[in-house]
Scaffold this motif. Structure first.
Motif, PDB file in Angstrom:
ATOM      1  N   ALA A  67     -51.076   4.833  41.660  1.00  3.49           N
ATOM      2  CA  ALA A  67     -51.501   5.525  42.877  1.00  3.49           C
ATOM      3  C   ALA A  67     -51.137   7.013  42.826  1.00  3.49           C
ATOM      4  O   ALA A  67     -51.929   7.874  43.227  1.00  3.49           O
ATOM      5  CB  ALA A  67     -50.874   4.867  44.100  1.00  3.49           C
ATOM      6  N   LYS A  68     -49.945   7.320  42.332  1.00  2.00           N
ATOM      7  CA  LYS A  68     -49.522   8.718  42.242  1.00  2.00           C
ATOM      8  C   LYS A  68     -50.440   9.529  41.334  1.00  2.00           C
ATOM      9  O   LYS A  68     -50.716  10.709  41.583  1.00  2.00           O
ATOM     10  CB  LYS A  68     -48.085   8.797  41.700  1.00  2.00           C
ATOM     11  CG  LYS A  68     -46.998   8.541  42.718  1.00  2.00           C
ATOM     12  CD  LYS A  68     -45.637   8.764  42.061  1.00  2.00           C
ATOM     13  CE  LYS A  68     -44.505   8.644  43.055  1.00  2.00           C
ATOM     14  NZ  LYS A  68     -43.187   8.878  42.408  1.00  2.00           N
ATOM     15  N   ALA A  69     -50.923   8.910  40.268  1.00  2.00           N
ATOM     16  CA  ALA A  69     -51.785   9.604  39.310  1.00  2.00           C
ATOM     17  C   ALA A  69     -53.164   9.909  39.892  1.00  2.00           C
ATOM     18  O   ALA A  69     -53.894  10.751  39.353  1.00  2.00           O
ATOM     19  CB  ALA A  69     -51.932   8.766  38.039  1.00  2.00           C
ATOM     20  N   ARG A  70     -53.517   9.227  40.972  1.00  2.00           N
ATOM     21  CA  ARG A  70     -54.800   9.423  41.649  1.00  2.00           C
ATOM     22  C   ARG A  70     -55.986   9.304  40.687  1.00  2.00           C
ATOM     23  O   ARG A  70     -56.932  10.097  40.721  1.00  2.00           O
ATOM     24  CB  ARG A  70     -54.822  10.765  42.384  1.00  2.00           C
ATOM     25  CG  ARG A  70     -53.799  10.834  43.514  1.00  2.00           C
ATOM     26  CD  ARG A  70     -53.862  12.107  44.305  1.00  2.00           C
ATOM     27  NE  ARG A  70     -52.859  12.156  45.343  1.00  2.00           N
ATOM     28  CZ  ARG A  70     -53.018  11.756  46.605  1.00  2.00           C
ATOM     29  NH1 ARG A  70     -54.182  11.254  46.986  1.00  2.00           N
ATOM     30  NH2 ARG A  70     -52.047  11.853  47.481  1.00  2.00           N
ATOM     31  N   VAL A  71     -55.895   8.287  39.846  1.00  2.00           N
ATOM     32  CA  VAL A  71     -57.003   8.022  38.923  1.00  2.00           C
ATOM     33  C   VAL A  71     -58.011   7.042  39.517  1.00  2.00           C
ATOM     34  O   VAL A  71     -59.103   6.864  38.977  1.00  2.00           O
ATOM     35  CB  VAL A  71     -56.475   7.458  37.592  1.00  2.00           C
ATOM     36  CG1 VAL A  71     -55.582   8.467  36.893  1.00  2.00           C
ATOM     37  CG2 VAL A  71     -55.739   6.132  37.800  1.00  2.00           C
ATOM     38  N   GLY A  72     -57.630   6.406  40.602  1.00  2.00           N
ATOM     39  CA  GLY A  72     -58.496   5.426  41.230  1.00  2.00           C
ATOM     40  C   GLY A  72     -58.151   5.249  42.688  1.00  2.00           C
ATOM     41  O   GLY A  72     -57.164   5.812  43.192  1.00  2.00           O
ATOM     42  N   PRO A  73     -58.936   4.467  43.397  1.00  2.00           N
ATOM     43  CA  PRO A  73     -58.689   4.252  44.823  1.00  2.00           C
ATOM     44  C   PRO A  73     -57.324   3.612  45.072  1.00  2.00           C
ATOM     45  O   PRO A  73     -56.839   2.809  44.270  1.00  2.00           O
ATOM     46  CB  PRO A  73     -59.817   3.296  45.232  1.00  2.00           C
ATOM     47  CG  PRO A  73     -60.868   3.448  44.179  1.00  2.00           C
ATOM     48  CD  PRO A  73     -60.130   3.756  42.917  1.00  2.00           C
ATOM     49  N   ASP A  94     -55.516   7.208  48.659  1.00  2.00           N
ATOM     50  CA  ASP A  94     -56.748   7.837  48.174  1.00  2.00           C
ATOM     51  C   ASP A  94     -57.881   6.822  48.257  1.00  2.00           C
ATOM     52  O   ASP A  94     -58.426   6.389  47.244  1.00  2.00           O
ATOM     53  CB  ASP A  94     -56.562   8.319  46.731  1.00  2.00           C
ATOM     54  CG  ASP A  94     -57.738   9.176  46.255  1.00  2.00           C
ATOM     55  OD1 ASP A  94     -58.549   9.603  47.099  1.00  2.00           O
ATOM     56  OD2 ASP A  94     -57.843   9.396  45.032  1.00  2.00           O
ATOM     57  N   PRO A  95     -58.243   6.408  49.467  1.00  2.00           N
ATOM     58  CA  PRO A  95     -59.229   5.337  49.619  1.00  2.00           C
ATOM     59  C   PRO A  95     -60.621   5.742  49.153  1.00  2.00           C
ATOM     60  O   PRO A  95     -61.024   6.900  49.288  1.00  2.00           O
ATOM     61  CB  PRO A  95     -59.214   5.050  51.124  1.00  2.00           C
ATOM     62  CG  PRO A  95     -58.711   6.311  51.756  1.00  2.00           C
ATOM     63  CD  PRO A  95     -57.752   6.904  50.766  1.00  2.00           C
ATOM     64  N   ALA A 124     -43.998   5.845  49.117  1.00  3.18           N
ATOM     65  CA  ALA A 124     -43.614   5.909  47.706  1.00  3.18           C
ATOM     66  C   ALA A 124     -44.757   6.448  46.865  1.00  3.18           C
ATOM     67  O   ALA A 124     -44.541   7.215  45.912  1.00  3.18           O
ATOM     68  CB  ALA A 124     -43.195   4.524  47.220  1.00  3.18           C
ATOM     69  N   MET A 125     -45.970   6.077  47.200  1.00  6.33           N
ATOM     70  CA  MET A 125     -47.135   6.570  46.471  1.00  6.33           C
ATOM     71  C   MET A 125     -47.282   8.082  46.606  1.00  6.33           C
ATOM     72  O   MET A 125     -47.759   8.755  45.691  1.00  6.33           O
ATOM     73  CB  MET A 125     -48.407   5.876  46.982  1.00  6.33           C
ATOM     74  CG  MET A 125     -48.497   4.400  46.638  1.00  6.33           C
ATOM     75  SD  MET A 125     -49.974   3.648  47.395  1.00  6.33           S
ATOM     76  CE  MET A 125     -50.052   2.079  46.517  1.00  6.33           C
TER      77      MET A 125
END
Length: 450
Positions: free
Chosen positions: A257-263, A267-268, A420-421
């Motif tokens: 989630a932190k990397a924001r590579v996917g939903p 980052d919905p 945490a994300m």
């Protein structure tokens, strides 16, 4: 927790069923919608009530079922509060939609689900030797899921930790394709997702990879087993996210989630699920199993560019490939029309409707004899089947707790994990808070079940 024979169950003793509601939408999006079609021999004019989701069974198919089976089917909207009321009043539906991986221990432990072993033993349609092992999700021996009596059956299934990938997006990034039958590590998967992600002006234009499972708790349970441990204690009364294997799973998912590579929760996806985004060429990898192929099957160009890959594993962990859903039907113990309900059950899971589903490519049939009906005419379909057939030997049941409703556990996690994300909370603190929140629920559930 069983009520006296013939007496309605106490609402107070059965209160834990209410949890956080049925969360019907998640199952509908993962390709597990019940679909009735096909033909069978006639019946004897009985009636059966089925509690299912909106859109599971179209009105015209109800007419077809009545004509071909001779059994009139009445639908009741799938709703946990209504189910509690119907059961406590002694007038439950005859068949109820359920998620095998999550619901079986919950309802079986409360004594409200019928043991279907005697029905299976005499069925000429649903024979024990023909049942795929995924149907063990619907077994519970009073202690552990996957053993003991059968309380239901899956309509079809996928191994939900597998993932699809778009070869054209891999080609543009200059990355090698994942192996067809060997498993990449979760660490490798995340690194590929980072390299595949495309952004413009601070906005993500192509997700490198999506990996959220069918629900956050069942996903973390599966990841923990893949790391070599178990999220739940041996008696399923506690979780421990501070254990090394569970912490490894939690670290990986928070890192994803932190990397924001996917939903993710922070980052919905505006489309709310992977299907439309993958179809639009805006998702390079999608952590969904075989069923997702049915979503884009009509788009021949995308279908030819898509590949199915085995479930990843953790470095030093265990290679498993679980089913996080296994949606199907179960029969309440107090159902009034059990024989007619079983006839519908046989027809739905073993005859015309099952054959239609198998040929549609929306899931793996749960009868091994129906496997030849899976789409295999095109080269890309043959490739998919090759990967899928090799993956079947890695299937195993990941047992779930009987002491809390899965959606209530999800609600706890969804409330705590975003901090945490976002990097606002250490994962060690997250683990402690998840333990406190979930174990409180599990303690109450254990007290109610007894």
């Amino acid at each position: 927790m069983r009520s006296p024979a013939g007496a309605p169950m106490s609402r107070r003793r059965f209160l834990t069923l209410s949890a956080a509601g049925a969360a019907a939408g998640a199952a509908a999006l993962n390709g597990c919608a019940l679909q009735v079609a096909g033909g069978v021999r006639g019946g004897g004019g009985e009636s059966v009530t089925m509690m299912v989701n909106d859109g599971d069974i179209a009105p015209e198919l109800l007419k077809q079922a009545h004509k071909e089976l001779g059994i009139r089917i009445t639908l009741v909207k799938n709703d946990i509060t209504r189910l509690i009321a119907m059961i406590t009043n002694g007038d439950p539906p005859d068949l109820v939609r359920g998620i095998g991986a999550l619901d079986t221990p919950y309802f079986a432990a409360r004594g409200v689900a019928e043991d279907l072993d005697p029905y299976f033993a005499t069925s000429a349609v649903l024979k024990a030797g023909d049942l795929d092992p995924v149907n063990d999700l619907w077994r519970y021996d009073g202690t552990t899921q996957g053993k003991g009596p059968r309380y239901g059956m899956a309509k079809d299934f996928s191994q939900d930790s597998m993932f699809w990938y778009n070869t054209s997006l891999f080609d543009k990034s200059g990355l090698d394709y994942p192996p067809e039958t060997e498993s990449v590590t979760y660490e490798e998967w995340l690194e590929k997702a980072k390299r595949l992600t495309q952004r413009r002006n601070g906005q993500t234009t192509v997700y490198g990879g999506s990996y959220n499972g069918l629900g956050i708790t069942v996903l973390l349970a599966s990841l923990t087993v893949a790391a070599g441990g178990s999220l739940f204690s041996d008696d399923f009364t506690r979780v421990d996210f501070t254990a090394p294997e569970a912490r490894k799973a939690l670290d990986w998912y928070v890192g994803y989630a932190k990397a924001r590579v996917g939903p993710s929760l922070i980052d919905p996806d505006p489309n709310t699920w992977d299907g439309p985004t993958y179809q639009a060429g805006r998702m390079a990898m999608s952590g969904n199993g075989y069923w997702l192929g049915g979503v884009f099957a009509a788009d021949k160009q995308l279908a030819k560019a898509s590949r199915l890959a085995p479930a990843p594993h953790f470095e030093g962990g265990t290679r498993i490939s679980s089913c996080q859903g296994g949606t199907g039907l179960w029969m309440p113990k107090k159902a009034r029309n059990k024989d007619a309900a079983w006839r519908v059950f046989e027809w739905f899971f073993g005859e015309g409707p099952a054959k239609d589903r198998a040929s549609g490519g929306w899931g793996i049939p749960t009868l091994k004899s129906l496997r030849p009906l899976m789409p295999h005419q095109e080269a890309y379909q043959k490739q998919t089947l090759k990967v899928q057939e090799a993956e079947l030997k890695h299937f195993s049941v990941v047992p779930f707790t009987p002491y809390a409703k899965w959606d209530a556990l999800d609600a706890t996690t969804n409330q705590i994990i975003p901090a945490a994300m976002k990097g606002e909370m250490p994962v060690s603190t997250l683990a402690d808070r998840l333990n406190a929140g979930m174990n409180s629920q599990l303690k109450r559930g254990k007290e109610q079940v007894g």
